[in-house]
Structures are given as C-alpha cells and as structure tokens.
Design an enzyme around this catalytic site. Structure first.
Site: not given
Ligand code: AMP
Length: 255
Positions: A40, A120, A159, A192, A203
């Site tokens: 994404k 989310r 990654r 990460r 996740r």
């Molecule tokens: P991502 O890079 O989008 O995978 O986000 C990394 C982490 O940030 C996620 O695993 C959540 O812990 C937190 N996070 C990002 N966006 C959200 C959201 N909209 N709602 C809740 N947690 C979020």
C-alpha cells in the site's frame, strides 16, 4: 523517488506540504486499504506522483513521532500510541481521530488526497464519512489491494527500510547492492520493529478483525475498487490507474 517525511504533520494544523501539490481541476480523493505488507505504502507514493494527490499516512506520522524528540511525541496519548504500534496493535481510535481532525484542512488540498492506513476500523470510517460530509467533500474510490497471506508474510519479513531516506528494499526481491546499505543515500537499512515476526502475527490478526469489515462496508457503499497486488510496483500502479479512470469514465468494475 522522494519519500516525503511526514514529521511535519506532528507540528499540528499549522504544518504544510513541501513541495506544494499541483492544483488540479478534478483532484482524486482516495482511501487505500489492504493487509500490512501488501504494498500500500509503495502504491501510495507512486499514485502521489502519478495523480498529483497528497499522500497522508497515519503510520508514517506515528513512525516519525518515534524519531522526533520534543513535546508532540512525548505527550501521554502519543507515547501510549507508540507502545501500541511497537506491539503491532492498533492505536486507539480517539488518538488517531485527534490527529486527523486537527489536520482536516489537508482534505481540501487542491491536488486531492490519498489516505494510506486510515481509516482502519469501522468507527474511524464512520467518523471520516461525517467529517467529509461536513467539509462537503466526497471520496472518489476506496482502493483495496489483495494478495495471498504467505506472500504478504514473506514481503514483511524481508522488508528493510533506510533509516535516513526511508527507501524500501527487500532482502531477496529488491536487495541493496551492498548488504544493509541504502543504494540511494548510503544510510543503514533496518527492519521495522513492527515487521518482527511476533508483531507481524498481531498485525495480521488485527487487520482481519478490525479492517476487513471495512472492505464489506465500502463494497456496500459502492466505492470499493479491488486490485490484485501481484507483479511489479509499476504493474500494480497501471492496474490501479486504469481501474480509477474506468470508474470515472463509468465503466463497470467488479469489486
Ligand atoms: P502502517 O504503516 O499503516 O502499517 O501503520 C503502522 C502502525 O501504526 C499500525 O500497526 C498501527 O499501530 C498504527 N496505525 C497507523 N494508522 C492507524 C490507524 N488508522 N488506526 C490505528 N492505528 C494505526
């Protein structure tokens, strides 16, 4: 390609984008959905370049907060949010919502927007719908990237991200020329924290429980566009832009 550092978002409503997005007569307003590791973030960056829309990633903002010394990152809700993130769990809706609500001016960006990682949960989706209604804005599409689970797990565990410029590599599919060194800036490549195997399991479970219902929600609203996320990033981008343009031209797509 430039990876914009969203740390500026931590400065609150006064933050602005640099360089400024293009002014478009028909800007795209999109939400991207998909499991962690589906690509994404990469697509969001490519789409930003292709469509001229602003890329807004809540995950990038939280990661920027972990690197930023100073008050926003050390405020109690943000500190708690970062603990959730490190465990691979979702940050509470209230904290995420505060972040979005404060920066709602960004939704009026003349270049449009690409929301990556938000909403989310159904609660977040409903809050976004209310906000967009209040701001007299509509979503053009919700793009849902799809990929089989074993491929996703392989992508996440391999990654590596540059600690300086944020360029993304994969240890087998897109390896750097020198192990652990970024081809673009010479920075060190790291994994990460939330790509470590325990956090990945959390996740994926969280995604299935909290985010998959959004796919059904947006399908019901008629805004969902499902895209197969296999092949090169450029192939996926082409598939996405064709589906978006077909949607605008009124060609029917099965979601
Ligand atoms: P991502 O890079 O989008 O995978 O986000 C990394 C982490 O940030 C996620 O695993 C959540 O812990 C937190 N996070 C990002 N966006 C959200 C959201 N909209 N709602 C809740 N947690 C979020």
């Amino acid at each position: 390609m430039n990876h914009p550092d969203r740390a500026a978002w931590l400065d609150g409503p006064a933050s602005y984008c640099s360089p400024h997005p293009r002014e478009l007569s028909r800007p795209w307003r999109l939400v991207l959905l998909g499991a962690p590791g589906v690509g994404k973030g990469t697509q969001a960056q490519l789409l930003q370049h292709e469509l001229g829309a602003c890329h807004l990633s809540t995950g990038d903002v939280f990661r920027a907060a972990t690197r930023t010394k100073g008050c926003p990152a050390s405020s109690p809700p943000m500190a708690a949010a970062l603990h959730f993130m490190q465990r691979g769990e979702l940050v509470p809706d209230s904290t995420v919502w505060e972040l979005i609500r404060e920066r709602r001016a960004c939704l009026h960006c003349k270049g449009g927007f690409i929301l990556d990682g938000f909403p989310r949960t159904l609660v977040q989706a409903e809050a976004l719908e209310t906000l967009l209604r209040q701001e007299a804005l509509t979503l053009d599409a919700v793009v849902n990237y799809e990929l089989p689970l074993p491929t996703i797990i392989d992508r996440l565990s391999g990654r590596r991200t540059c600690s300086q410029c944020k360029a993304v590599f994969h240890i087998t599919q897109n390896p750097p020329k020198q192990p652990c060194v970024c081809d673009q800036c010479g920075g060190s490549l790291t994994q990460r924290e939330d790509d470590l195997s325990e956090a990945v399991a959390v996740r994926m479970e969280t995604y299935t429980r909290a985010t998959v219902p959004l796919v059904h929600h947006y399908r019901g609203l008629g805004t969902l566009l499902s895209i197969v996320a296999s092949g090169s990033p450029e192939e996926i981008l082409q598939r996405t832009t064709k589906a978006l343009n077909d949607r605008r031209d009124g060609v029917l797509h099965s979601a």
